[in-house]
Design an enzyme around this catalytic site. Structure first.
Site, PDB file in Angstrom:
ATOM      1  N   TYR A 210       0.945  -1.345   0.075  1.00 59.77           N
ATOM      2  CA  TYR A 210       0.196  -0.291  -0.048  1.00 59.77           C
ATOM      3  C   TYR A 210       0.984   1.397  -0.086  1.00 59.77           C
ATOM      4  CZ  TYR A 210      -3.482   3.483   1.296  1.00 59.77           C
ATOM      5  OH  TYR A 210      -4.378   4.346   1.191  1.00 59.77           O
TER       6      TYR A 210
ATOM      7  N   TRP B 218       1.049   5.640  -1.676  1.00 57.85           N
ATOM      8  CA  TRP B 218       0.927   6.928  -2.452  1.00 57.85           C
ATOM      9  C   TRP B 218       1.978   6.906  -3.598  1.00 57.85           C
ATOM     10  CZ3 TRP B 218      -2.587  10.960  -3.302  1.00 57.85           C
ATOM     11  CH2 TRP B 218      -3.903  10.936  -2.773  1.00 57.85           C
TER      12      TRP B 218
HETATM   13  N1  LIG Z   1      -2.076   7.790  12.919  1.00 55.85           N
HETATM   14  C1  LIG Z   1      -2.724   7.817  11.503  1.00 55.85           C
HETATM   15  N2  LIG Z   1      -2.134   6.845  10.483  1.00 55.85           N
HETATM   16  C2  LIG Z   1      -2.448   7.085   9.086  1.00 55.85           C
HETATM   17  C3  LIG Z   1      -3.355   8.020   8.770  1.00 55.85           C
HETATM   18  C4  LIG Z   1      -4.033   8.660   9.770  1.00 55.85           C
HETATM   19  O1  LIG Z   1      -4.930   9.555   9.514  1.00 55.85           O
HETATM   20  N3  LIG Z   1      -3.656   8.542  11.117  1.00 55.85           N
HETATM   21  N4  LIG Z   1      -3.661   7.938   7.484  1.00 55.85           N
HETATM   22  C5  LIG Z   1      -3.843   6.920   6.535  1.00 55.85           C
HETATM   23  C6  LIG Z   1      -3.729   7.159   5.164  1.00 55.85           C
HETATM   24  S1  LIG Z   1      -5.267   7.996   4.814  1.00 55.85           S
HETATM   25  C7  LIG Z   1      -2.910   6.996   4.342  1.00 55.85           C
HETATM   26  S2  LIG Z   1      -3.447   7.079   2.680  1.00 55.85           S
HETATM   27  C8  LIG Z   1      -1.660   6.686   4.614  1.00 55.85           C
HETATM   28  C9  LIG Z   1      -0.386   6.729   3.806  1.00 55.85           C
HETATM   29  O2  LIG Z   1       0.696   5.986   3.827  1.00 55.85           O
HETATM   30  P1  LIG Z   1       1.865   5.886   2.688  1.00 55.85           P
HETATM   31  O3  LIG Z   1       1.032   6.290   1.225  1.00 55.85           O
HETATM   32  O4  LIG Z   1       2.369   4.885   2.785  1.00 55.85           O
HETATM   33  O5  LIG Z   1       2.641   7.266   2.842  1.00 55.85           O
HETATM   34  P2  LIG Z   1       3.517   7.811   1.922  1.00 55.85           P
HETATM   35  O6  LIG Z   1       4.409   8.699   3.069  1.00 55.85           O
HETATM   36  O7  LIG Z   1       2.869   8.704   0.958  1.00 55.85           O
HETATM   37  O8  LIG Z   1       4.536   6.864   1.407  1.00 55.85           O
HETATM   38  C10 LIG Z   1       4.755   6.780   0.010  1.00 55.85           C
HETATM   39  C11 LIG Z   1       6.298   6.224  -0.052  1.00 55.85           C
HETATM   40  O9  LIG Z   1       6.693   6.032  -1.337  1.00 55.85           O
HETATM   41  C12 LIG Z   1       7.855   6.506  -1.887  1.00 55.85           C
HETATM   42  N5  LIG Z   1       8.047   6.876  -3.182  1.00 55.85           N
HETATM   43  C13 LIG Z   1       7.467   7.982  -3.830  1.00 55.85           C
HETATM   44  N6  LIG Z   1       7.623   7.824  -5.111  1.00 55.85           N
HETATM   45  C14 LIG Z   1       8.371   6.739  -5.299  1.00 55.85           C
HETATM   46  C15 LIG Z   1       8.399   5.912  -6.533  1.00 55.85           C
HETATM   47  O10 LIG Z   1       8.391   6.581  -7.573  1.00 55.85           O
HETATM   48  N7  LIG Z   1       8.847   4.463  -6.409  1.00 55.85           N
HETATM   49  C16 LIG Z   1       8.973   4.013  -5.256  1.00 55.85           C
HETATM   50  N8  LIG Z   1       9.244   2.778  -4.845  1.00 55.85           N
HETATM   51  N9  LIG Z   1       8.688   4.800  -4.028  1.00 55.85           N
HETATM   52  C17 LIG Z   1       8.296   5.967  -4.134  1.00 55.85           C
HETATM   53  C18 LIG Z   1       8.078   7.694  -0.862  1.00 55.85           C
HETATM   54  O11 LIG Z   1       9.354   7.972  -0.585  1.00 55.85           O
HETATM   55  C19 LIG Z   1       7.282   7.286   0.657  1.00 55.85           C
HETATM   56  O12 LIG Z   1       8.074   6.626   1.164  1.00 55.85           O
HETATM   57  O13 LIG Z   1      -1.225   6.706   6.010  1.00 55.85           O
HETATM   58  C20 LIG Z   1      -2.144   6.151   6.914  1.00 55.85           C
HETATM   59  N10 LIG Z   1      -1.591   6.356   8.047  1.00 55.85           N
HETATM   60  N1  LIG Z   2      -1.617  18.258   3.139  1.00 53.46           N
HETATM   61  C1  LIG Z   2      -2.005  16.896   3.115  1.00 53.46           C
HETATM   62  N2  LIG Z   2      -3.415  16.912   2.824  1.00 53.46           N
HETATM   63  C2  LIG Z   2      -3.614  15.258   2.612  1.00 53.46           C
HETATM   64  C3  LIG Z   2      -2.873  14.185   3.135  1.00 53.46           C
HETATM   65  C4  LIG Z   2      -1.578  14.683   3.541  1.00 53.46           C
HETATM   66  O1  LIG Z   2      -0.816  13.737   3.774  1.00 53.46           O
HETATM   67  N3  LIG Z   2      -1.121  15.929   3.567  1.00 53.46           N
HETATM   68  N4  LIG Z   2      -3.234  12.825   2.911  1.00 53.46           N
HETATM   69  C5  LIG Z   2      -4.270  12.663   1.955  1.00 53.46           C
HETATM   70  C6  LIG Z   2      -5.193  11.616   2.152  1.00 53.46           C
HETATM   71  S1  LIG Z   2      -4.307   9.985   1.599  1.00 53.46           S
HETATM   72  C7  LIG Z   2      -6.422  11.281   2.669  1.00 53.46           C
HETATM   73  S2  LIG Z   2      -7.174   9.955   2.721  1.00 53.46           S
HETATM   74  C8  LIG Z   2      -7.041  12.562   2.994  1.00 53.46           C
HETATM   75  C9  LIG Z   2      -7.786  12.204   4.394  1.00 53.46           C
HETATM   76  O2  LIG Z   2      -8.562  12.871   4.732  1.00 53.46           O
HETATM   77  P1  LIG Z   2      -9.181  13.153   6.131  1.00 53.46           P
HETATM   78  O3  LIG Z   2      -9.032  11.894   7.074  1.00 53.46           O
HETATM   79  O4  LIG Z   2     -10.456  13.779   6.294  1.00 53.46           O
HETATM   80  O5  LIG Z   2      -7.943  14.099   6.986  1.00 53.46           O
HETATM   81  P2  LIG Z   2      -7.413  14.295   8.235  1.00 53.46           P
HETATM   82  O6  LIG Z   2      -6.497  15.456   8.386  1.00 53.46           O
HETATM   83  O7  LIG Z   2      -6.842  13.070   8.985  1.00 53.46           O
HETATM   84  O8  LIG Z   2      -9.009  14.511   9.335  1.00 53.46           O
HETATM   85  C10 LIG Z   2      -9.376  15.761   9.260  1.00 53.46           C
HETATM   86  C11 LIG Z   2      -9.934  16.276  10.404  1.00 53.46           C
HETATM   87  O9  LIG Z   2     -10.942  15.457  10.849  1.00 53.46           O
HETATM   88  C12 LIG Z   2     -10.992  15.839  12.246  1.00 53.46           C
HETATM   89  N5  LIG Z   2     -11.245  14.956  13.061  1.00 53.46           N
HETATM   90  C13 LIG Z   2     -10.503  13.784  13.597  1.00 53.46           C
HETATM   91  N6  LIG Z   2     -11.293  12.912  14.236  1.00 53.46           N
HETATM   92  C14 LIG Z   2     -12.607  13.545  14.212  1.00 53.46           C
HETATM   93  C15 LIG Z   2     -13.880  13.086  14.856  1.00 53.46           C
HETATM   94  O10 LIG Z   2     -13.853  12.109  15.565  1.00 53.46           O
HETATM   95  N7  LIG Z   2     -14.776  13.833  14.775  1.00 53.46           N
HETATM   96  C16 LIG Z   2     -14.854  15.011  14.024  1.00 53.46           C
HETATM   97  N8  LIG Z   2     -16.147  15.594  13.918  1.00 53.46           N
HETATM   98  N9  LIG Z   2     -13.691  15.443  13.304  1.00 53.46           N
HETATM   99  C17 LIG Z   2     -12.639  14.618  13.365  1.00 53.46           C
HETATM  100  C18 LIG Z   2      -9.640  16.368  12.702  1.00 53.46           C
HETATM  101  O11 LIG Z   2      -9.622  17.477  13.448  1.00 53.46           O
HETATM  102  C19 LIG Z   2      -9.017  16.198  11.344  1.00 53.46           C
HETATM  103  O12 LIG Z   2      -8.049  17.812  10.962  1.00 53.46           O
HETATM  104  O13 LIG Z   2      -6.272  13.563   3.334  1.00 53.46           O
HETATM  105  C20 LIG Z   2      -5.393  14.122   2.101  1.00 53.46           C
HETATM  106  N10 LIG Z   2      -4.828  15.214   2.123  1.00 53.46           N
HETATM  107 MO   LIG Z   3      -5.280   8.243   2.542  1.00 54.12          MO
END
Ligand SMILES: Nc1nc2c(c(=O)[nH]1)N[C@H]1C(S)=C(S)[C@@H](COP(=O)(O)OP(=O)(O)OC[C@H]3O[C@@H](n4cnc5c(=O)[nH]c(N)nc54)[C@H](O)[C@@H]3O)O[C@H]1N2
Ligand SMILES: Nc1nc2c(c(=O)[nH]1)N[C@H]1C(S)=C(S)[C@@H](COP(=O)(O)OP(=O)(O)OC[C@H]3O[C@@H](n4cnc5c(=O)[nH]c(N)nc54)[C@H](O)[C@@H]3O)O[C@H]1N2
Ligand SMILES: [Mo]
Length: 766
Positions: free
Chosen positions: A117, A119
């Site tokens: 998994y 991005w």
């Molecule tokens: N506690 C907590 N944990 C969370 C979340 C949260 O809300 N709270 N959010 C979750 C969510 S929504 C998501 S989507 C995940 C995200 O988790 P990830 O998608 O695993 O996070 P990234 O840091 O985007 O990791 C992408 C990696 O790919 C590498 N990369 C970039 N380009 C390339 C390429 O061309 N080739 C290769 N081989 N590698 C490359 C980057 O250096 C990076 O290390 O995290 C989740 N984890």
């Molecule tokens: N800059 C930046 N933007 C991103 C990403 C990133 O890594 N960096 N990741 C992207 C990805 S992969 C995803 S999936 C999306 C995720 O999108 P989301 O999951 O919506 O994003 P978060 O920032 O984790 O959470 C949004 C807000 O929800 C609020 N929140 C947390 N828990 C609760 C709750 O129980 N109730 C309520 N009402 N609010 C709550 C928090 O204050 C938080 O700031 O974001 C995307 N956008």
């Molecule tokens: Mo995500």
């Protein structure tokens, strides 16, 4: 203007990223990144990019962990603290090819986990996941993952109760509709501009800020339900209801109760377009505003008042992804939908229910009229999968049963983990548990541009290029611009493209021809563009050939219709256009889900007490949300990410009252801790967080104080040492990383340095 002068000298190199289209230019040996001139609100995250081509955190050559090299594959507790040995590309590909062959021969393809998994980066050909999946499918197959960390709970729930996930979420309510039609936006979890900065494949126009401003100017009101004030932009002047995290379902039921008892619900809509209304209505017994208030911490009068407000005019209920990234995360999504159904506006422009709007930049926009270029898939001979966030469970419990979406399934016995384009030591919960889990496999392979914690825990580390070091095509399905991502720098050290690495491995496994189809990377770009060109021509649009597109640097695709899709058609004519759910309607109670008999996900939206609630030892709720200064953990060493830290450490936001009670001052180094682990962070005092809540974003690279001691704190501030590794419920088994409970204390004594971005020692091969 500087920008125009640069454009005229013709040296600007078009390029793109998940957080925006841009151009790059070398000025006096420095890479300068400028946002696309058509972007009304470019992302500050762009300024992380210059460091990507040169930072010392990049991996310079292939390396192998000493224990793996000398003792061979096998479970090993030394992962994450062993030494690395530099090897040649030929040697590492020979060894890895042989190891893949061994695992396939001795254990079969189910033993290879290729879920991988993550991005990765924006280009559509050098798409890391796609390249890995193509390669492993041809090499023999792999256990895959389903769903995402983003929306795991919603992705399983929504098809049962509303329809296929993507068609009923992404484009049904657009920003344009919000700007023009919505009277009240009730945003659960908000729609923070920091989040919509990011859209998969690339965003050329960040439209959210202007759309919200336009709605506000027209007279729309915004209500923000969130523990953080910053979850809606300041200029929409939202009414902030600082809810206790994890309790939105109770608030939603309290609102539904008020609508019902005050006769504010739309009976015609409920009778003609929903199934299970009588069941849901009966379940509201006793769920009044006073009951909800006791759980969610908002005054009962405010709840009743809000119910009356949303019953007037055109109301849009949005539920951010964060709400469902928690235990019982299915419930707030379902309850939000039920609330909107009671208002009777599902399917009307700018009204009803939308999941995820504002969470990502690719939501709330119409689809392009033609498909964008994307990698050609191959068929994986293995049918088996795991729900993506159950990876540590799979590694720790091979052969054991688990439940998922009405099925009883069995975890495979994983021998080889292959990661390409993701960072599990960023994204997974309970990192100390993940360390124990990765110790169990025979071999852990990672392709990475940089020395992330995942690379540090691997056996075989293959350095790969970043996008600026290769030609590619950037495109997202709901963004009009296709970008010719031209190479701007030569590869760092010995880094190779993922495609080149897999081509080398495919040769060792005898599948090179099938993998490459005889094409160079450049041939593939032409091939992928060719399909979009054909689709354009087929619909009578201008359709440049590849050379023309490449020379132009970008091409704008025609938009599809903004017609509300499936939901609008259903809303207008529920008999002629039934929803693809069992009843053909919105399911406010589901006989399918009820039939699974899950106490943690019953047959209608329900308030379920979470397992983890604040107690004397852990009195604070931690919100571990997305970082404003980067995408997840990517380019954590970049300028914008660094500027957001305090002396190299991530910032935790704390209410001044909670800080005072602990003798904590602004900028103090603090320790967040619970039974699973601890980390250090720099305190920032603000009354823009609810009292009793602390917020630490994800993405600071996990850096244990003592790598030999898993209980030592992460000195850098990674919240996933604290979060709990359990599924949302047996229905979806989604990620629950958003919330946990912690204690906070001042860090007394010496503050350890943060060496997260220093590469580990690599010794030469002897
Ligand atoms: N506690 C907590 N944990 C969370 C979340 C949260 O809300 N709270 N959010 C979750 C969510 S929504 C998501 S989507 C995940 C995200 O988790 P990830 O998608 O695993 O996070 P990234 O840091 O985007 O990791 C992408 C990696 O790919 C590498 N990369 C970039 N380009 C390339 C390429 O061309 N080739 C290769 N081989 N590698 C490359 C980057 O250096 C990076 O290390 O995290 C989740 N984890
Ligand atoms: N800059 C930046 N933007 C991103 C990403 C990133 O890594 N960096 N990741 C992207 C990805 S992969 C995803 S999936 C999306 C995720 O999108 P989301 O999951 O919506 O994003 P978060 O920032 O984790 O959470 C949004 C807000 O929800 C609020 N929140 C947390 N828990 C609760 C709750 O129980 N109730 C309520 N009402 N609010 C709550 C928090 O204050 C938080 O700031 O974001 C995307 N956008
Ligand atoms: Mo995500």
């Amino acid at each position: 203007m500087v920008v125009r002068a640069r454009a005229q000298n013709g040296l600007m190199i078009p390029h793109s990223s998940h957080w925006g289209a841009f151009s790059a230019e070398w000025v006096d040996g420095e890479l300068v990144v400028l946002p696309h001139p058509g972007d009304p609100n470019p992302s500050p995250v762009l300024q992380n990019l210059p460091a990507s081509v040169s930072h010392r955190a990049r991996i310079a050559s292939p390396v192998v962990r000493r224990g793996w090299l000398e003792d061979g594959p096998g479970p090993d507790e030394r992962r994450g603290r062993d030494e690395f040995v530099q090897v040649s590309w030929d040697e590492v590909l020979d060894r890895l090819g042989a190891e893949l062959r061994r695992v396939y021969d001795e254990h079969g393809p189910r033993a290879v986990y290729g879920g991988s998994y993550g991005w990765a980066s924006a280009g559509r050909f050098h798409h890391a996941q796609g390249q890995l999946h193509r390669f492993l499918s041809l090499a023999g197959g792999y256990t895959r993952s389903v769903n995402t960390y983003s929306g795991g709970a919603a992705e399983v729930l929504i098809p049962h109760v509303l329809g296929p996930f993507d068609p009923v979420t992404r484009s049904v309510v657009t920003w344009d509709q919000v700007a023009r039609h919505t009277d009240t936006v009730l945003a659960f979890g908000g729609m923070a501009l920091k989040n919509s900065t990011v859209g998969a494949g690339g965003v050329s126009r960040h439209v959210e800020r202007d759309a919200m401003r336009a709605a506000k100017t027209r007279g729309a009101r915004f209500v923000l339900v969130s523990p953080l004030r910053a979850d809606l932009p300041e200029d929409v002047d939202a009414r902030w209801l600082p809810i206790e995290p994890g309790t939105d379902t109770a608030l939603m039921l309290g609102l539904a109760h008020t609508l019902l008892t005050e006769n504010l619900h739309d009976r015609r809509f409920l009778d003609s377009r929903t199934a299970g209304w009588p069941v849901f209505a009966a379940s509201l017994q006793g769920r009044d505003a006073v009951w909800a208030s006791r759980i969610c911490g908002l005054p009962a009068d405010d709840i009743r008042d809000l119910a009356r407000t949303i019953a007037r005019g055109r109301t849009l209920i949005t539920v951010s992804q964060s709400l469902q990234r928690a235990e019982h995360g299915e419930q707030p999504v379902w309850a939000g939908l039920a609330l909107a159904a009671m208002l009777g506006q599902v399917g009307l422009p700018g009204g009803g229910f939308v999941y995820g709007l504002g969470s990502l930049g690719h939501y709330g926009r119409t689809r392009n009229a033609v498909p964008v270029p994307s990698l050609v898939r191959t068929i994986n001979p293995v049918r088996d999968f795991i729900p993506v966030a159950r990876v540590a469970d799979m590694l720790l419990h091979p052969g054991e049963p688990y439940e998922y979406n009405g099925e009883r399934r069995t975890y495979p016995d994983t021998r080889l983990l292959y990661w390409c384009g993701g960072n599990p030591f960023h994204h997974h919960q309970d990192l100390n548990r993940l360390r124990r889990a990765v110790a169990r496999v025979d071999t852990f392979v990672v392709h990475e541009p940089a020395w992330t914690a995942t690379a540090r825990h691997a056996d075989v580390v293959l350095p790969c290029t970043v996008t600026l070091e290769r030609d590619d095509i950037g495109a997202g399905q709901t963004d009009p611009l296709v970008v010719a991502m031209r190479r701007a720098a030569k590869p760092y050290g010995e880094a190779r493209d993922d495609y080149a690495i897999f081509t080398g491995l495919a040769a060792r496994l005898g599948v090179a021809e099938a993998f490459t189809e005889g094409r160079t990377a450049r041939d593939w770009l032409e091939h992928l563009w060719g399909r979009t060109q054909k689709a354009l021509a087929g619909k009578g649009f201008p359709a440049p050939d590849f050379d023309e597109f490449w020379a132009a640097g970008e091409w704008e695709l025609p938009p599809g219709p903004d017609d509300g899709g499936l939901l609008a058609a259903f809303g207008a004519d529920p008999v002629g256009h039934p929803l693809p759910t069992p009843s053909g309607r919105i399911e406010l109670a589901s006989t399918t889900i009820a039939g699974f008999g899950y106490a943690d996900c019953p047959g209608h939206p329900s308030w379920l007490e979470p397992t983890e609630v604040p107690d004397a030892r852990h009195p604070l709720r931690l919100v571990a949300n997305q970082p404003a200064t980067r995408l997840h953990s990517q380019l954590d060493f970049g300028a914008t990410s660094a500027a957001g830290k305090v002396r190299g450490r991530e910032v935790v936001r704390v209410h001044p009252g909670d800080a005072a009670a602990r003798g904590i001052a602004d900028s103090d180094i603090v320790r967040l801790h619970n039974d699973r682990g601890s980390c250090l962070a720099a305190a920032r005092l603000t009354d823009e967080v609810r009292r009793g809540v602390v917020q630490l974003p994800t993405g600071a690279w996990y850096t244990p104080l003592d790598p030999d001691d898993p209980t030592s704190p992460c000195v850098h501030g990674n919240p996933n040492v604290l979060t709990r590794d359990v599924g949302s419920s047996r229905l979806a088994q989604g990620c629950t990383g958003q919330l946990t409970v912690v204690q906070l204390s001042r860090w007394e004594g010496e503050v350890p340095p943060v060496r997260a971005h220093e590469p580990p020692a690599v010794v030469p091969r002897t």
